[in-house]
Design an enzyme around this catalytic site. Structure first.
Site, PDB file in Angstrom:
ATOM      1  N   GLN A   3      -1.392   2.459  -5.855  1.00 29.31           N
ATOM      2  CA  GLN A   3      -2.922   2.749  -5.601  1.00 29.31           C
ATOM      3  C   GLN A   3      -3.668   2.318  -6.567  1.00 29.31           C
ATOM      4  O   GLN A   3      -4.953   1.633  -6.312  1.00 29.31           O
ATOM      5  CB  GLN A   3      -3.025   4.210  -5.588  1.00 29.31           C
ATOM      6  CG  GLN A   3      -2.635   4.708  -3.946  1.00 29.31           C
ATOM      7  CD  GLN A   3      -2.956   6.273  -3.692  1.00 29.31           C
ATOM      8  OE1 GLN A   3      -3.250   7.018  -4.898  1.00 29.31           O
ATOM      9  NE2 GLN A   3      -2.853   6.609  -2.783  1.00 29.31           N
TER      10      GLN A   3
ATOM     11  N   ARG B 159       0.965  -1.117   0.080  1.00 31.34           N
ATOM     12  CA  ARG B 159       0.059   0.086   0.063  1.00 31.34           C
ATOM     13  C   ARG B 159       0.738   1.323   0.066  1.00 31.34           C
ATOM     14  O   ARG B 159       1.063   1.990   0.825  1.00 31.34           O
ATOM     15  CB  ARG B 159      -0.879  -0.152   1.269  1.00 31.34           C
ATOM     16  CG  ARG B 159      -2.078  -1.006   0.799  1.00 31.34           C
ATOM     17  CD  ARG B 159      -3.194  -0.962   1.759  1.00 31.34           C
ATOM     18  NE  ARG B 159      -4.310  -1.403   1.459  1.00 31.34           N
ATOM     19  CZ  ARG B 159      -5.650  -1.423   1.987  1.00 31.34           C
ATOM     20  NH1 ARG B 159      -5.325  -1.494   3.610  1.00 31.34           N
ATOM     21  NH2 ARG B 159      -6.660  -2.061   1.601  1.00 31.34           N
TER      22      ARG B 159
ATOM     23  N   TYR C 204      -2.935  -1.993   8.121  1.00 29.55           N
ATOM     24  CA  TYR C 204      -3.853  -3.387   9.198  1.00 29.55           C
ATOM     25  C   TYR C 204      -3.043  -3.477  10.349  1.00 29.55           C
ATOM     26  O   TYR C 204      -1.999  -3.473  10.524  1.00 29.55           O
ATOM     27  CB  TYR C 204      -4.113  -4.653   8.261  1.00 29.55           C
ATOM     28  CG  TYR C 204      -4.649  -4.676   7.069  1.00 29.55           C
ATOM     29  CD1 TYR C 204      -6.202  -4.763   7.079  1.00 29.55           C
ATOM     30  CD2 TYR C 204      -4.124  -4.512   5.814  1.00 29.55           C
ATOM     31  CE1 TYR C 204      -6.864  -4.701   5.987  1.00 29.55           C
ATOM     32  CE2 TYR C 204      -4.873  -4.515   4.652  1.00 29.55           C
ATOM     33  CZ  TYR C 204      -6.104  -4.531   4.601  1.00 29.55           C
ATOM     34  OH  TYR C 204      -7.037  -4.402   3.544  1.00 29.55           O
TER      35      TYR C 204
ATOM     36  N   SER D 232      -8.572  -2.550  -1.466  1.00 29.50           N
ATOM     37  CA  SER D 232      -9.082  -1.136  -1.304  1.00 29.50           C
ATOM     38  C   SER D 232     -10.248  -1.089  -2.244  1.00 29.50           C
ATOM     39  O   SER D 232     -11.538  -0.417  -1.570  1.00 29.50           O
ATOM     40  CB  SER D 232      -8.257  -0.056  -1.376  1.00 29.50           C
ATOM     41  OG  SER D 232      -7.183   0.178  -0.581  1.00 29.50           O
TER      42      SER D 232
ATOM     43  N   ASP E 143      -4.247  -1.620  -6.207  1.00 25.52           N
ATOM     44  CA  ASP E 143      -4.668  -1.892  -4.782  1.00 25.52           C
ATOM     45  C   ASP E 143      -6.111  -2.521  -4.987  1.00 25.52           C
ATOM     46  O   ASP E 143      -7.262  -1.742  -4.626  1.00 25.52           O
ATOM     47  CB  ASP E 143      -4.641  -0.748  -3.793  1.00 25.52           C
ATOM     48  CG  ASP E 143      -4.992  -1.119  -2.393  1.00 25.52           C
ATOM     49  OD1 ASP E 143      -5.199  -2.251  -2.077  1.00 25.52           O
ATOM     50  OD2 ASP E 143      -4.950  -0.326  -1.520  1.00 25.52           O
TER      51      ASP E 143
END
Length: 379
Positions: free
Chosen positions: A127, A122, A228, A133, A130
């Site tokens: 992005q 991440r 996380y 997400s 990802d």
């Protein structure tokens, strides 16, 4: 290079790894796309639409996998799938490799190099790759709609000639991508929203969406990795449960999203807490596939216990297959184009995205975290 997109066979899965629009762009980039017939059917993408995009429809998975240099999937392959794949080929899919040692072993034996979508780091330049997400965003949205549908009252404040209807109260556990989208969706629908998270830095994000952040004393000590929670102490969980014990009694809907990488999801809502909730209230357990945040939730079932409806849907993005497939296809194709061109893979082993997402390479397990977890499981 030839890319294969087989039909997903995991139960309840409706997504597909590539959409026709993304197939078209990959064809223009020089790749050849083999699509198993019916692969996009559950996502409402017809075989004809793939053909119009330049893809080739093949009659079954065996044909696609045997010819492919690269296999693109949503879910981890089964052992039978790996047996059909060409030795030395490349796989890109969700793997959660530390949970499936037998699949990792099969990939190693076949010298298949595997990249895991759930291991993409991440970082800002990754992005667009990802998938965690993009899919969690949809899951957070859908969780609120499922909860609203099961609740016997409306979300917003409503003033009528017959009296005033007070707004529903929603309690969200976890303020990651899914949790934040759940907060935003519930607020748009008019609910009063509270949220709690082990990461104190999420307080500002929760409040920016109009939610109230429930602070747990001692949260500064929580370890995180890649956004996380990596480790949460028993003492912290006890304090968190004490904090929410009173709040959950007032909640009409509780949505849980808490995951700990490499471990079973933590129990946040005990059966005693369920008993304390109002009759007719709802719990949506988004962590049910990893063991569940609610002690009495059941995977892929909606059950009523102690007067509370508990929704244990394990694959929320699959309930929005069009958008989920469109976003996933962009994620996985962006990763592929970062790693390779039409002539082959670059194998830049020290590059961050490659190093972070490569699980097996030409017969060896190379991912440090997966090695660590699998080694511990053998002890």
């Amino acid at each position: 290079m030839k890319i294969a997109v087989p039909k997903e066979t995991k139960p309840l899965e409706r997504r597909v790894a590539l959409t026709p629009d993304v197939v078209k762009s990959l064809q223009k980039a020089g790749f050849s796309c083999l699509i198993e017939t019916g692969a996009g059917e559950a996502s409402y993408f017809s075989d004809e639409s793939y053909q119009l995009a330049g893809g080739t429809i093949v009659p079954n998975a065996a044909t696609a996998l045997a010819e492919a240099d690269v296999v693109l999937k949503v879910n981890a392959p089964y052992l039978d799938d790996i047996a059909l794949m060409k030795e030395g080929s490349v796989l890109i899919s969700y793997l959660y490799a530390y949970t499936i040692p037998e699949v990792v072993d099969a990939l190693k034996r076949k010298k298949i190099s595997a990249f895991s979508m759930d291991a993409v780091p991440r970082i800002s330049r990754a992005q667009k790759m990802d998938a965690l997400s993009s899919q969690a965003n949809l899951a957070g949205y859908k969780s609120v709609l499922l909860g609203a549908n099961a609740l016997g009252k409306i979300f917003p404040l409503m003033m009528t000639a017959a009296g005033t209807i007070t707004p529903a109260r929603v309690l969200v556990f976890g303020a990651g991508v899914a949790g934040l989208q759940a907060i935003a969706t519930a607020k748009r629908l008019g609910a009063v929203v509270e949220a709690t998270d082990v990461r104190p830095e999420t307080k500002e994000q929760v409040e920016s969406l109009g939610g109230r952040f429930l602070q747990v004393e001692g949260a500064e000590g929580v370890k995180t990795e890649g956004g996380y929670a990596r480790e949460v102490s028993a003492d912290y969980l006890q304090k968190q449960q004490q904090l929410i014990k009173d709040r959950i009694k007032e909640a009409d809907i509780a949505i849980t999203t808490a995951l700990v990488i490499g471990k079973k999801a933590p129990i946040l809502i005990t059966e005693e807490m369920v008993k304390s909730m109002k009759t007719g209230s709802v719990i949506v357990d988004m962590a049910v596939e990893s063991g569940g945040n609610c002690e009495v939730s059941e995977m892929n079932k909606t059950v009523v216990k102690h007067g509370v409806t508990i929704i244990g849907e394990s694959n929320l993005p699959s309930l929005l297959p069009v958008n989920a497939s469109e976003l996933y296809a962009k994620n996985i194709s962006t990763l592929l184009l970062h790693l390779a061109n039409k002539d082959g893979f670059k194998w830049e082993m020290d590059e961050d995205v490659t190093k972070g997402s490569l699980i097996t390479y030409q017969g060896e397990l190379v991912h440090p975290f997966t090695k660590e977890i699998l080694a511990k499981s053998k002890v």
